[in-house]
Design a protein around this motif. Structure first.
Motif, PDB file in Angstrom:
ATOM      1  N   LYS A  33       0.884  -1.156   0.000  1.00  0.00           N
ATOM      2  CA  LYS A  33       0.000   0.000   0.000  1.00  0.00           C
ATOM      3  C   LYS A  33       0.924   1.207   0.000  1.00  0.00           C
ATOM      4  CE  LYS A  33      -3.833  -2.418   0.502  1.00  0.00           C
ATOM      5  NZ  LYS A  33      -4.774  -2.595  -0.641  1.00  0.00           N
ATOM      6  N   THR A  34       1.085   1.839  -1.147  1.00  0.00           N
ATOM      7  CA  THR A  34       2.151   2.828  -1.291  1.00  0.00           C
ATOM      8  C   THR A  34       2.034   4.022  -0.338  1.00  0.00           C
ATOM      9  OG1 THR A  34       1.000   3.868  -3.168  1.00  0.00           O
ATOM     10  CG2 THR A  34       2.659   2.167  -3.662  1.00  0.00           C
ATOM     11  N   PRO A  35       0.831   4.553  -0.034  1.00  0.00           N
ATOM     12  CA  PRO A  35       0.803   5.674   0.910  1.00  0.00           C
ATOM     13  C   PRO A  35       1.329   5.290   2.296  1.00  0.00           C
ATOM     14  CG  PRO A  35      -1.240   5.583  -0.342  1.00  0.00           C
ATOM     15  CD  PRO A  35      -0.510   4.302  -0.606  1.00  0.00           C
ATOM     16  N   PHE A  36       1.059   4.068   2.720  1.00  0.00           N
ATOM     17  CA  PHE A  36       1.542   3.619   4.028  1.00  0.00           C
ATOM     18  C   PHE A  36       3.058   3.415   4.000  1.00  0.00           C
ATOM     19  CE2 PHE A  36      -2.944   2.762   4.315  1.00  0.00           C
ATOM     20  CZ  PHE A  36      -3.247   3.034   5.642  1.00  0.00           C
ATOM     21  N   SER A  37       3.564   2.934   2.879  1.00  0.00           N
ATOM     22  CA  SER A  37       5.013   2.780   2.754  1.00  0.00           C
ATOM     23  C   SER A  37       5.707   4.132   2.842  1.00  0.00           C
ATOM     24  CB  SER A  37       5.355   2.097   1.430  1.00  0.00           C
ATOM     25  OG  SER A  37       6.749   1.925   1.295  1.00  0.00           O
ATOM     26  N   LEU A  38       5.124   5.150   2.209  1.00  0.00           N
ATOM     27  CA  LEU A  38       5.694   6.487   2.311  1.00  0.00           C
ATOM     28  C   LEU A  38       5.614   7.011   3.738  1.00  0.00           C
ATOM     29  CD1 LEU A  38       6.900   9.085   1.158  1.00  0.00           C
ATOM     30  CD2 LEU A  38       4.570   9.779   0.520  1.00  0.00           C
ATOM     31  N   LEU A  39       4.502   6.770   4.425  1.00  0.00           N
ATOM     32  CA  LEU A  39       4.382   7.209   5.816  1.00  0.00           C
ATOM     33  C   LEU A  39       5.464   6.572   6.673  1.00  0.00           C
ATOM     34  CD1 LEU A  39       2.898   8.640   8.132  1.00  0.00           C
ATOM     35  CD2 LEU A  39       1.386   6.635   8.279  1.00  0.00           C
ATOM     36  N   ARG A  40       5.696   5.276   6.497  1.00  0.00           N
ATOM     37  CA  ARG A  40       6.754   4.600   7.265  1.00  0.00           C
ATOM     38  C   ARG A  40       8.108   5.254   6.978  1.00  0.00           C
ATOM     39  NH1 ARG A  40       6.620  -0.676   9.251  1.00  0.00           N
ATOM     40  NH2 ARG A  40       4.919  -1.253   7.841  1.00  0.00           N
ATOM     41  N   HIS A  41       8.356   5.541   5.710  1.00  0.00           N
ATOM     42  CA  HIS A  41       9.611   6.170   5.290  1.00  0.00           C
ATOM     43  C   HIS A  41       9.774   7.545   5.942  1.00  0.00           C
ATOM     44  CE1 HIS A  41      12.739   7.538   2.431  1.00  0.00           C
ATOM     45  NE2 HIS A  41      12.048   8.664   2.384  1.00  0.00           N
ATOM     46  N   ARG A  42       8.712   8.356   5.904  1.00  0.00           N
ATOM     47  CA  ARG A  42       8.771   9.712   6.457  1.00  0.00           C
ATOM     48  C   ARG A  42       9.039   9.672   7.958  1.00  0.00           C
ATOM     49  NH1 ARG A  42       4.343  12.716   6.568  1.00  0.00           N
ATOM     50  NH2 ARG A  42       5.573  14.629   6.522  1.00  0.00           N
ATOM     51  N   LEU A  43       8.345   8.782   8.656  1.00  0.00           N
ATOM     52  CA  LEU A  43       8.522   8.708  10.108  1.00  0.00           C
ATOM     53  C   LEU A  43       9.921   8.207  10.463  1.00  0.00           C
ATOM     54  CD1 LEU A  43       5.040   7.257  11.119  1.00  0.00           C
ATOM     55  CD2 LEU A  43       5.879   9.588  11.516  1.00  0.00           C
ATOM     56  N   ARG A  44      10.456   7.300   9.670  1.00  0.00           N
ATOM     57  CA  ARG A  44      11.814   6.814   9.929  1.00  0.00           C
ATOM     58  C   ARG A  44      12.811   7.959   9.778  1.00  0.00           C
ATOM     59  NH1 ARG A  44      12.133   3.053   6.217  1.00  0.00           N
ATOM     60  NH2 ARG A  44      11.187   1.464   7.530  1.00  0.00           N
ATOM     61  N   ARG A  45      12.618   8.775   8.750  1.00  0.00           N
ATOM     62  CA  ARG A  45      13.511   9.921   8.544  1.00  0.00           C
ATOM     63  C   ARG A  45      13.391  10.936   9.683  1.00  0.00           C
ATOM     64  NH1 ARG A  45      15.507  11.142   3.391  1.00  0.00           N
ATOM     65  NH2 ARG A  45      15.050  13.352   3.715  1.00  0.00           N
ATOM     66  N   GLN A  46      12.234  10.949  10.364  1.00  0.00           N
ATOM     67  CA  GLN A  46      12.016  11.861  11.488  1.00  0.00           C
ATOM     68  C   GLN A  46      12.453  11.251  12.826  1.00  0.00           C
ATOM     69  OE1 GLN A  46       7.858  12.928  11.214  1.00  0.00           O
ATOM     70  NE2 GLN A  46       8.082  13.645   9.098  1.00  0.00           N
ATOM     71  N   GLY A  47      13.019  10.043  12.779  1.00  0.00           N
ATOM     72  CA  GLY A  47      13.563   9.442  13.996  1.00  0.00           C
ATOM     73  C   GLY A  47      12.838   8.223  14.508  1.00  0.00           C
ATOM     74  N   ASP A  48      11.785   7.776  13.815  1.00  0.00           N
ATOM     75  CA  ASP A  48      11.024   6.601  14.269  1.00  0.00           C
ATOM     76  C   ASP A  48      11.731   5.326  13.800  1.00  0.00           C
ATOM     77  OD1 ASP A  48       8.971   5.012  15.345  1.00  0.00           O
ATOM     78  OD2 ASP A  48       7.819   5.097  13.473  1.00  0.00           O
TER      79      ASP A  48
END
Length: 246
Positions: A33-48
């Protein structure tokens, strides 16, 4: 490696009338599910780094989906998570997300990708019709040389920030309307055209064309395919890649 069609899409090669091939995206063309994959990516870049924040945000959406609420309701809650985010920044991040994904191995579904490339070699127009959003779809479709993308569109405010609402949802009957729009644009007869989908929400699209194909093993979809005599292709991944769960 970038997938490039060997002939310009939409040219006449071997047939006198235009042909359109319609594809769902998530879980039909690419195994995520590409929007969720992007969300995971964004949060990882923010420290998650552990994924704990991702789980906190997504688990309520999983519960909604398990209760049988409509996809639009689940997606609406997803968009609410992004209220206030600058859309242009999100689009830039999505390009970075996809570039990293391609480096590690984007999990394309091999039989669908093979059909896409076959249609492109034949000079058919290729169209993605998806409930996902442009941010994650366009990096993929640009890479694959897809001609047209019709998808869920977010609502933006005057400063081009996400409001958390949906301007246009591409689910169920909306997919049939999108097929009609594309058929009119390209001047194609639906009897000559093809469509590929994995989910019951894709049935309105599949039933619009003369050559529908089911992707994967969804029981409702495979049962429908048996009744209608439609072909079914397995959702096997391109070698060396792995499916990304929500």
């Amino acid at each position: 490696m970038t997938f490039v069609p060997s002939v310009p899409s939409g040219s006449a090669t071997g047939h006198s009338r235009p042909v359109v091939a319609f594809f769902d995206a998530d879980e039909t063309l690419i195994a995520m599910k590409t929007p969720f994959s992007l969300l995971r990516h964004r949060l990882r870049r923010q420290g998650d780094l552990t994924g704990a924040e991702y789980e906190r945000l997504v688990e309520p959406l999983r519960r909604l989906a398990s209760m049988g609420v409509t996809p639009v309701e689940v997606v609406s809650k997803f968009y609410e998570l992004h209220a206030g985010v600058p859309w242009d920044d999100l689009v830039t991040e999505a390009r970075q997300w996809y570039a990293e994904l391609r480096e590690t191995g984007a999990p394309f579904i091999e039989p669908t990708l093979a059909r896409l490339r076959r249609h492109q070699r034949a000079g058919h127009h290729t169209v993605v019709i998806s409930g996902s959003w442009p941010a994650t779809l366009h990096p993929i479709t640009d890479d694959l040389g897809v001609d047209l993308v019709l998808c869920t569109e977010p609502e933006l405010d005057a400063d081009r920030r996400l409001t958390g609402a949906i301007r246009h949802a591409m689910f169920g009957p909306a997919k049939a309307d999108a097929v009609r729009q594309a058929l009119e644009k390209f001047g194609a007869d639906p009897a000559d055209c093809h469509a590929y989908g994995d989910d019951p929400g894709d049935l309105t699209m599949l039933e619009m064309v003369g050559h529908p194909t089911v992707i994967g093993a969804n029981p409702r979809m495979t049962a429908h395919a048996r009744r209608r005599g439609w072909p079914v292709l397995p959702a096997t991944l391109v070698a060396g890649t792995r499916r990304q769960p929500v």
